[in-house]
Design a protein around this motif. Structure first.
Motif, PDB file in Angstrom:
ATOM      1  N   GLN A  69      19.133  56.909  45.922  1.00 49.39           N
ATOM      2  CA  GLN A  69      19.560  56.119  44.778  1.00 49.39           C
ATOM      3  C   GLN A  69      19.152  55.746  43.687  1.00 49.39           C
ATOM      4  O   GLN A  69      18.289  55.768  43.630  1.00 49.39           O
ATOM      5  CB  GLN A  69      19.993  54.514  45.758  1.00 49.39           C
ATOM      6  N   PHE A 118      18.934  53.793  39.998  1.00 53.61           N
ATOM      7  CA  PHE A 118      19.486  52.687  39.926  1.00 53.61           C
ATOM      8  C   PHE A 118      19.238  52.038  38.344  1.00 53.61           C
ATOM      9  O   PHE A 118      18.242  52.981  37.622  1.00 53.61           O
ATOM     10  CB  PHE A 118      18.526  51.265  40.162  1.00 53.61           C
ATOM     11  N   GLY A 119      19.855  51.484  37.371  1.00 55.42           N
ATOM     12  CA  GLY A 119      20.269  50.808  36.366  1.00 55.42           C
ATOM     13  C   GLY A 119      19.431  50.116  36.038  1.00 55.42           C
ATOM     14  O   GLY A 119      18.232  49.371  37.346  1.00 55.42           O
ATOM     15  N   PRO A 120      19.129  49.532  35.193  1.00 57.20           N
ATOM     16  CA  PRO A 120      18.322  48.612  34.464  1.00 57.20           C
ATOM     17  C   PRO A 120      18.418  47.039  34.536  1.00 57.20           C
ATOM     18  O   PRO A 120      17.379  46.092  34.720  1.00 57.20           O
ATOM     19  CB  PRO A 120      17.762  48.276  33.323  1.00 57.20           C
ATOM     20  N   TYR A 133      27.066  51.760  43.951  1.00 52.47           N
ATOM     21  CA  TYR A 133      26.705  50.422  44.463  1.00 52.47           C
ATOM     22  C   TYR A 133      26.717  48.894  43.562  1.00 52.47           C
ATOM     23  O   TYR A 133      25.801  49.879  42.098  1.00 52.47           O
ATOM     24  CB  TYR A 133      25.407  50.679  45.114  1.00 52.47           C
ATOM     25  N   TYR A 153      30.217  48.478  47.235  1.00 50.70           N
ATOM     26  CA  TYR A 153      29.943  49.385  47.085  1.00 50.70           C
ATOM     27  C   TYR A 153      31.445  50.016  47.487  1.00 50.70           C
ATOM     28  O   TYR A 153      32.452  50.445  47.297  1.00 50.70           O
ATOM     29  CB  TYR A 153      29.194  50.508  48.093  1.00 50.70           C
ATOM     30  N   GLY A 166      13.304  36.097  47.077  1.00 49.69           N
ATOM     31  CA  GLY A 166      12.412  35.944  48.306  1.00 49.69           C
ATOM     32  C   GLY A 166      13.877  36.775  49.044  1.00 49.69           C
ATOM     33  O   GLY A 166      13.359  36.841  49.885  1.00 49.69           O
ATOM     34  N   MET A 167      15.047  37.325  47.846  1.00 53.08           N
ATOM     35  CA  MET A 167      15.440  37.322  49.246  1.00 53.08           C
ATOM     36  C   MET A 167      15.995  39.116  49.121  1.00 53.08           C
ATOM     37  O   MET A 167      16.835  39.505  49.683  1.00 53.08           O
ATOM     38  CB  MET A 167      17.325  37.266  48.702  1.00 53.08           C
ATOM     39  N   GLY A 168      14.819  40.127  48.303  1.00 53.06           N
ATOM     40  CA  GLY A 168      15.149  40.718  48.100  1.00 53.06           C
ATOM     41  C   GLY A 168      16.744  42.094  47.989  1.00 53.06           C
ATOM     42  O   GLY A 168      16.891  40.680  46.788  1.00 53.06           O
ATOM     43  N   LEU A 169      17.054  42.898  48.073  1.00 44.52           N
ATOM     44  CA  LEU A 169      18.626  43.079  47.029  1.00 44.52           C
ATOM     45  C   LEU A 169      19.610  42.938  48.576  1.00 44.52           C
ATOM     46  O   LEU A 169      19.300  44.073  49.255  1.00 44.52           O
ATOM     47  CB  LEU A 169      18.297  44.844  46.888  1.00 44.52           C
ATOM     48  N   PHE A 227      21.938  44.572  40.042  1.00 47.95           N
ATOM     49  CA  PHE A 227      21.711  46.328  39.417  1.00 47.95           C
ATOM     50  C   PHE A 227      22.383  46.754  40.257  1.00 47.95           C
ATOM     51  O   PHE A 227      23.648  46.554  41.230  1.00 47.95           O
ATOM     52  CB  PHE A 227      20.609  46.940  40.511  1.00 47.95           C
ATOM     53  N   GLN A 258      20.221  40.892  43.048  1.00 52.88           N
ATOM     54  CA  GLN A 258      18.173  40.104  43.357  1.00 52.88           C
ATOM     55  C   GLN A 258      17.927  38.928  43.558  1.00 52.88           C
ATOM     56  O   GLN A 258      18.498  38.390  42.287  1.00 52.88           O
ATOM     57  CB  GLN A 258      17.627  40.807  42.432  1.00 52.88           C
ATOM     58  N   TYR A 301      24.263  45.411  43.715  1.00 54.79           N
ATOM     59  CA  TYR A 301      23.536  45.008  44.541  1.00 54.79           C
ATOM     60  C   TYR A 301      23.302  43.337  43.392  1.00 54.79           C
ATOM     61  O   TYR A 301      23.972  43.028  41.740  1.00 54.79           O
ATOM     62  CB  TYR A 301      22.208  45.429  44.792  1.00 54.79           C
TER      63      TYR A 301
END
Lengths: 114, 113
Positions: free
Chosen positions: B102, B104-106, B33, B48, B40-43, B90, B37, B35
């Motif tokens: 899931q 996640f990478g850094p 995936y 994908y 205020g919007m999240g991910l 991400f 970020q 994403y």
């Protein structure tokens, strides 16, 4: 479509205080529910999860119970530490064929002061 | 076991420039995936992949392209960067198993000026 709503932050607490971060969801069927945590400068990592109604997920002193009747998955910890300062994300994956996707809430920034 | 790695960690682009973000995972995961970020919007899911050679659009795919030529790599391309693409990106991966998490990478912090 599916959605996750979590309480707005930021949340600021003193060390050893009780923590609750509210999370509610909208989804059909029985989604799986997750809490992810993001420490400063890092990626997200899974904190805990629950895959069916009434399940309780727990890890590192954090707990959350999957409540189907209130469509909620609130995160709690009895005594927070400075090291718990992070952004917390509630998320769901739908039941059925699209269960490989996650829908995230907007995140709640927690700051714990000594 | 490195998990999920992302290259580069930081990048500054001028409007109109192109670049590719690389994600690599060593866990033999089927799903990958991308994403973004934003405050205020999240991910939000960009694109994908459910397996090598396959990709699909997520929630916010416009202005991005992806490729999954090898199972372990998932590339995100910006052909003509815009200031609205300033974000933290991400990558994540997941196995086929039913309720698996899931990983996640850094992250990659991209600024478009």
């Amino acid at each position: 479509g599916d959605s996750v709503t979590q309480m707005e932050g930021p949340v600021t607490l003193s060390e050893e205080a009780f923590l609750t971060i509210n999370c509610t969801y909208t989804a059909t069927g029985y989604p799986s529910l997750f809490w992810y945590v993001q420490y400063p400068g890092e990626g997200l990592q899974l904190l805990l999860k629950a895959t069916k109604a009434d399940d309780k997920g727990s890890n590192k002193g954090f707990e959350a119970t999957y409540r189907k009747e209130t469509t909620s998955f609130h995160l709690e910890k009895g005594s927070v530490q400075v090291s718990d300062s992070a952004v917390y994300f509630c998320a769901l994956s739908p039941s059925g064929g699209s269960n490989y996707k996650l829908t995230f809430g907007k995140g709640t920034l927690l700051t714990v002061n000594p | 076991n490195a998990g999920v790695t992302q290259t580069p960690k930081f990048r500054v682009l001028k409007t109109g420039q192109s670049m590719t973000l690389l994600c690599a995972q060593d866990m033999n995961h089927e799903y990958m995936y991308w994403y973004r970020q934003d405050p205020g919007m999240g991910l939000r899911l960009i694109h994908y992949s459910v397996g090598e050679g396959t990709t699909a659009k997520g929630e916010v795919p416009d202005g991005y392209n992806v490729s999954r030529l090898k199972k372990q790599n998932f590339l995100l391309g910006l052909e003509s960067a815009a200031p609205s693409q300033t974000s933290v990106y991400f990558c994540a991966s997941r196995s086929l198993a039913g309720e698996s998490e899931q990983y996640f990478g850094p992250g990659t912090r991209l600024t478009v000026t």
